[in-house]
Scaffold this active site. Sequence first.
Site, short mmCIF file in Angstrom:
data_model
loop_
_atom_site.label_atom_id
_atom_site.label_comp_id
_atom_site.label_asym_id
_atom_site.label_seq_id
_atom_site.Cartn_x
_atom_site.Cartn_y
_atom_site.Cartn_z
CE1 TYR A 73 -4.25 1.69 0.60
CE2 TYR A 73 -2.74 3.31 1.52
CZ TYR A 73 -4.00 2.98 1.03
OH TYR A 73 -4.98 3.93 0.96
CG ASP A 126 -12.78 13.88 -25.83
OD1 ASP A 126 -11.80 13.52 -25.17
OD2 ASP A 126 -13.43 13.11 -26.56
CG ASP A 216 -3.20 16.79 -22.53
OD1 ASP A 216 -2.74 15.69 -22.15
OD2 ASP A 216 -4.36 16.93 -22.96
C1 LIG Z 1 -6.04 10.21 -23.96
C2 LIG Z 1 -5.81 11.62 -23.70
C3 LIG Z 1 -6.22 12.23 -22.51
C4 LIG Z 1 -7.04 11.49 -21.45
O1 LIG Z 1 -6.38 10.38 -20.96
P1 LIG Z 1 -7.15 9.06 -20.49
O2 LIG Z 1 -6.02 8.17 -20.08
O3 LIG Z 1 -7.95 8.54 -21.63
O4 LIG Z 1 -8.00 9.44 -19.33
C5 LIG Z 1 -5.92 13.56 -22.33
N1 LIG Z 1 -5.27 14.28 -23.26
C6 LIG Z 1 -4.85 13.73 -24.42
C7 LIG Z 1 -4.13 14.56 -25.42
C8 LIG Z 1 -5.12 12.39 -24.69
O5 LIG Z 1 -4.72 11.85 -25.86
#
Ligand SMILES: *Cc1c(COP(=O)(O)O)cnc(C)c1O
Length: 459
Positions: A73, A126, A216
């Site tokens: 954990y 999205d 991102d």
């Molecule tokens: C896939 C993705 C996300 C979200 O990630 P998940 O693992 O699906 O929750 C966010 N930003 C980008 C650019 C992505 O390709």
Amino acid sequence: MKPTYIPEPFRIKSVEPLKMLTRKEREQKIKDAHYNLFGLNSQDVYIDCLTDSGTNAMSANQWAGVMLGDESYAGATSYQHVIASATEIFGFPYIQPVHQGRAAEKVLMPLLLEGKRYAIANMFFDTTRGHAVMAGGIPIDCVVPEALDTSLRVPFKGNMDCKKLVELIEQYGKDNIGVIIMTITNNSAGGQPVSVANIRETAKIAHKYGIPFMIDSARYAENAWFIKQREEEFKNASIKQIINECFKDADYFTMSAKKDAIVNMGGLLGTRDKAMFEKIKQRCISFEGFVTYGGMSGRDLEALAIGLKEGIEEDFLKYRIGQLEYLAARLDEEGIAYQSPVGGHAIFIDAKKMLPHIPWYQYPAQALAVALYIEAGIRGCDIGSYMLDRDPVTHKEQEAQFEFTRLCIPRRVYTQAHLDIIINALVAVKKDADKIKGLKIVEEAPVLRHFTGKLELLK
Ligand SMILES: *Cc1c(COP(=O)(O)O)cnc(C)c1O
């Protein structure tokens, strides 16, 4: 360019048998699924191009890591391995594992948007857009205009429009903007890359106005590969050096590890701010789990620690992007239009050009996705007017900017023969394109309707 296939830098040790249905059977299956590809059972799909997220094939080393995973954990060695790999690659002092990309967004976005109004990105993915909205923010896209022209071949179609960014900051006021986000590669624009020059300029603008700059970074490795090929300054740099250059001016990063880290589940969140890290840890404990596992099992952490490094190997990236470039070159030969130049993880077929007789309100990209399934058992999806929900105020149908049928390529999963089947299916569909019918929706949810909607073929 003549289609060349970069050979796999691996051999196959474990296989997953696939069932081959007849055309007649597929016609029935897609009818039973109400012409919604998300409604199909995976065993009725031959080549699954629905997404490249979490659908990757792990290596023998990663599977060995699964067995070594430490399920403690607190303080698990697998956690330490993830932090060591991620620190080496991203160079951030504070890194938190989470179970996937949107979990990082859920933890971080409300902290960044507290008392703020706007979030600006080259283009929001999205879920990132969704979390900005849920945190009370208004997301604004600020991509270069070249991204919107599918036939225009320029090297960095994913870039931020920096001139417009400055105008937006001046217009809305720097104190009202919680974060500036760079999505690499730019998924919503078709997996298009972003240059280091553009990242540097965007970071400089953000910092001049005192706004946090976040990356991102789901496809950090593919983006670095494109930089190496297309940005003069980095042609002799290693992928690791390029990633370092991309991340060094960022204040935060969120990451879905289900893409370039070649695992089936996982995510990361990074910051350089110690006080912020304390807040992140608190929220992580509430939503994800204790900080040393962050919603992941030890075995998944171990696979991630290994995958982060495999995902930046040059031989792998050359083959990986090579698969997409092979598909693109074959499409050029066949005169089939797509978002070009091809991006990192998928081909986006221009369904408007392939099916000009189907108007946007009869969903040409969904009609093409259905036709490809019937033709060869290929599962893609609509990125067009079917995916775009109704206007939330007027409840009217909206015409999307693009009508794309997206075909994602999972990592290390399909061979050249599979890719040829995709091309042959597209050629066959194109030959009889005028016989393809549009669709109408008979049942839909008020938001994200494309996942569960039911459709009928028009007569
Ligand atoms: C896939 C993705 C996300 C979200 O990630 P998940 O693992 O699906 O929750 C966010 N930003 C980008 C650019 C992505 O390709």
